[in-house]
Design a protein around this motif. Structure first.
Motif, mmCIF file in Angstrom:
data_model
loop_
_atom_site.group_PDB
_atom_site.id
_atom_site.type_symbol
_atom_site.label_atom_id
_atom_site.label_comp_id
_atom_site.label_asym_id
_atom_site.label_seq_id
_atom_site.Cartn_x
_atom_site.Cartn_y
_atom_site.Cartn_z
ATOM 1 N N SER A 23 0.832 -1.207 0.000
ATOM 2 C CA SER A 23 0.000 0.000 0.000
ATOM 3 C C SER A 23 0.868 1.258 0.000
ATOM 4 O O SER A 23 1.967 1.279 0.566
ATOM 5 C CB SER A 23 -0.910 0.026 1.235
ATOM 6 N N PHE A 24 0.367 2.306 -0.634
ATOM 7 C CA PHE A 24 0.974 3.638 -0.563
ATOM 8 C C PHE A 24 0.074 4.460 0.352
ATOM 9 O O PHE A 24 -1.081 4.740 0.022
ATOM 10 C CB PHE A 24 1.064 4.278 -1.949
ATOM 11 N N LEU A 69 -1.134 7.660 2.365
ATOM 12 C CA LEU A 69 -1.168 9.119 2.358
ATOM 13 C C LEU A 69 -1.826 9.588 3.651
ATOM 14 O O LEU A 69 -2.920 9.145 3.991
ATOM 15 C CB LEU A 69 -1.975 9.594 1.145
ATOM 16 N N TYR A 109 -8.570 12.230 -3.291
ATOM 17 C CA TYR A 109 -8.321 10.792 -3.155
ATOM 18 C C TYR A 109 -9.205 9.983 -4.108
ATOM 19 O O TYR A 109 -8.741 9.038 -4.758
ATOM 20 C CB TYR A 109 -8.566 10.340 -1.715
ATOM 21 N N GLN A 122 -7.637 7.242 -6.766
ATOM 22 C CA GLN A 122 -7.662 5.820 -6.431
ATOM 23 C C GLN A 122 -7.888 4.923 -7.647
ATOM 24 O O GLN A 122 -7.476 3.761 -7.646
ATOM 25 C CB GLN A 122 -8.723 5.541 -5.367
ATOM 26 N N PHE A 150 -4.434 4.536 -8.963
ATOM 27 C CA PHE A 150 -3.535 3.942 -7.967
ATOM 28 C C PHE A 150 -4.366 3.158 -6.947
ATOM 29 O O PHE A 150 -4.663 3.649 -5.853
ATOM 30 C CB PHE A 150 -2.718 5.038 -7.270
ATOM 31 N N LEU A 208 -3.472 2.946 -3.217
ATOM 32 C CA LEU A 208 -3.397 4.187 -2.444
ATOM 33 C C LEU A 208 -4.400 4.145 -1.288
ATOM 34 O O LEU A 208 -5.578 3.856 -1.476
ATOM 35 C CB LEU A 208 -3.700 5.384 -3.351
ATOM 36 N N GLU A 267 0.261 12.607 -7.558
ATOM 37 C CA GLU A 267 0.551 11.656 -8.637
ATOM 38 C C GLU A 267 2.044 11.655 -8.964
ATOM 39 O O GLU A 267 2.665 10.595 -9.128
ATOM 40 C CB GLU A 267 -0.262 12.035 -9.873
ATOM 41 N N ILE A 317 3.970 9.813 -6.195
ATOM 42 C CA ILE A 317 3.788 8.356 -6.231
ATOM 43 C C ILE A 317 4.641 7.737 -7.339
ATOM 44 O O ILE A 317 5.267 6.684 -7.151
ATOM 45 C CB ILE A 317 2.300 8.001 -6.441
#
Length: 431
Positions: free
Chosen positions: A230-231, A233, A250, A254, A257, A260, A391, A394
């Protein structure tokens, strides 16, 4: 002029006292958590202070200020007993956690009948005010009683300075009540002198928050939140109006990603229900941290990609698992930003909004070191810039790592304010 404004200030205080009394009753009725604090603030409750050593009174308005005194409190504690006050519930939670061996209370209202009784009870040898909460009556009374007052980690935002400068004849006299003003930056020193403070009283001691001792006690529950790829935030210390921007951002990200995840940490956790409503309307199915903590054993919540941190004092436990931090209080007007020290301490890349007037000197210096990203106020919806910037971070792990490392390095090079400030004031305390 000073005498006229001082009398007017006292008359205003007494004129509004019936309204204030009614407000306290109503506020306590609808928010019972405020009842005990009001008993302290009005002087009905005064904690018993151990006087086996001389007493030093330290006051920080809220959580950030009281957390920042850890270094100087350690230096003082061998010779003095500490009486530590805050003005807010969030500050109270932090002082209870960090200073259990000291005497703790709430700062009194600026009425003579209240603070004279408190001063008589605790008999402080000195009073240390942190950053910039200025109460004219208690300052003047302390000086009258021969109690030296000090302003530590002093900060004057542009907005505060303009307000004080309009009444320079009054506030110049008030600021001159301080024996020493240890300011955060050269700009703050200049502003203090421009208000009429004697230059011999002013020096640049730096920002005590750089010396924060941060609780990073990450638990298995934090690690187990989501799968390892997972990334994460984190939107730190959000305010009303910001959550809608961040949640919409978000939602837009999503789809591109899917790994995310978002943690929203509101500045005021009591707003968690309204934040959950915004997220639900966007179909994001959020989960509250207080509910997740009840899971036994902890397990990943991969189907719940938004977590709302609805508890106090736990944000620093989430920073170690973060990949990117949005430092809120800066994406809408009127708040002025928040301090970047905590996420920088963990070497996390930080994005802040354009509205950071309370921290312009620090943010400006970090920008010059490429240690933070600040979105510009272009007139377009800020969500658009937020999407493209996140973006970019990431997709470029090297950029994220470099930004975080530079933020950490910036913090490390500014540590030492506690010792500098202590060395400056200790001679006055020994008299």
């Amino acid at each position: 002029m000073y005498l006229f404004i001082s009398i007017f200030y006292r008359l205003i205080l007494w004129a509004v006292s019936p309204i204030l009394f009614i407000f306290i009753l109503i506020h306590s009725l609808f928010s019972p958590i405020q009842f005990i604090p009001y008993l302290y603030k009005t002087g009905i409750l005064i904690p018993k202070v151990l006087k086996t050593k001389p007493v030093i009174w330290i006051h920080g308005v809220s959580a950030g200020e009281v957390a920042s005194i850890q270094g100087i409190a350690t230096l003082l504690r061998d010779q003095y007993h500490l009486f530590i006050t805050s003005s807010t519930i969030s500050g109270w939670i932090i002082v209870q956690k960090l200073y259990p061996s000291d005497t703790l209370s709430f700062f009194p209202l600026d009425y003579p009948i209240i603070y004279k009784r408190l001063l008589k009870r605790i008999e402080p040898k000195a009073i240390l005010f942190i950053e910039g909460e200025i109460w004219p009556n208690i300052l003047k009374e302390s000086i009258r009683q021969g109690i030296p007052c000090f302003l530590l980690s002093g900060r004057l935002s542009d907005k505060e300075f303009k307000g004080y400068f309009k009444l320079k004849a009054f506030f110049g006299e008030v600021f001159n009540c301080f024996k020493v003003l240890s300011m955060q930056s050269e700009e703050d020193c200049r502003k203090a002198c421009d208000l009429g403070v004697e230059p011999s009283k002013v020096f640049m001691g730096g920002n005590l928050k750089f010396d924060l001792k941060i609780d990073s006690s990450i638990s298995q529950r934090h690690i187990s939140l989501w799968q390892k790829d997972s990334f994460i935030l984190i939107a730190a210390s959000t305010h009303r109006g910001e959550e809608a921007i961040i949640l919409k951002t978000y939602e837009n990200l999503q789809h591109s990603f899917p790994n995310l995840k978002l943690v929203i940490a509101p500045r005021h956790p009591e707003r968690s229900d309204s934040i959950a409503n915004i997220a639900n309307k966007l179909g994001l199915n959020p989960m509250k941290w207080s509910k997740y903590r009840e899971l036994d054993p902890p397990e990943p919540i991969n189907d719940r990609k938004v977590l709302i941190l609805d508890t106090m004092g736990e944000l620093t436990c989430f920073y170690p698992i973060a990949h990117l931090v949005l430092l809120a209080g800066s994406f809408v007007k009127g708040i002025g930003g928040h301090n970047p020290v905590e996420p920088a301490y963990f070497a996390k890349p930080i994005i802040t909004g354009p509205y950071t007037h309370n921290f312009n000197p620090m943010i400006g210096e970090m920008l010059s070191k490429s240690a933070i990203i600040q979105l510009e106020n272009t007139g377009e919806p800020i969500g658009k810039a937020l999407v493209s910037t996140i973006e970019k971070m990431i997709l470029d792990p090297h950029l994220s790592t470099s930004l975080g490392d530079k933020a950490k390095d910036f913090i490390s090079k500014h540590r030492g304010s506690s010792l500098r400030t202590f060395n400056e004031i200790k001679s006055y305390l020994s008299h």
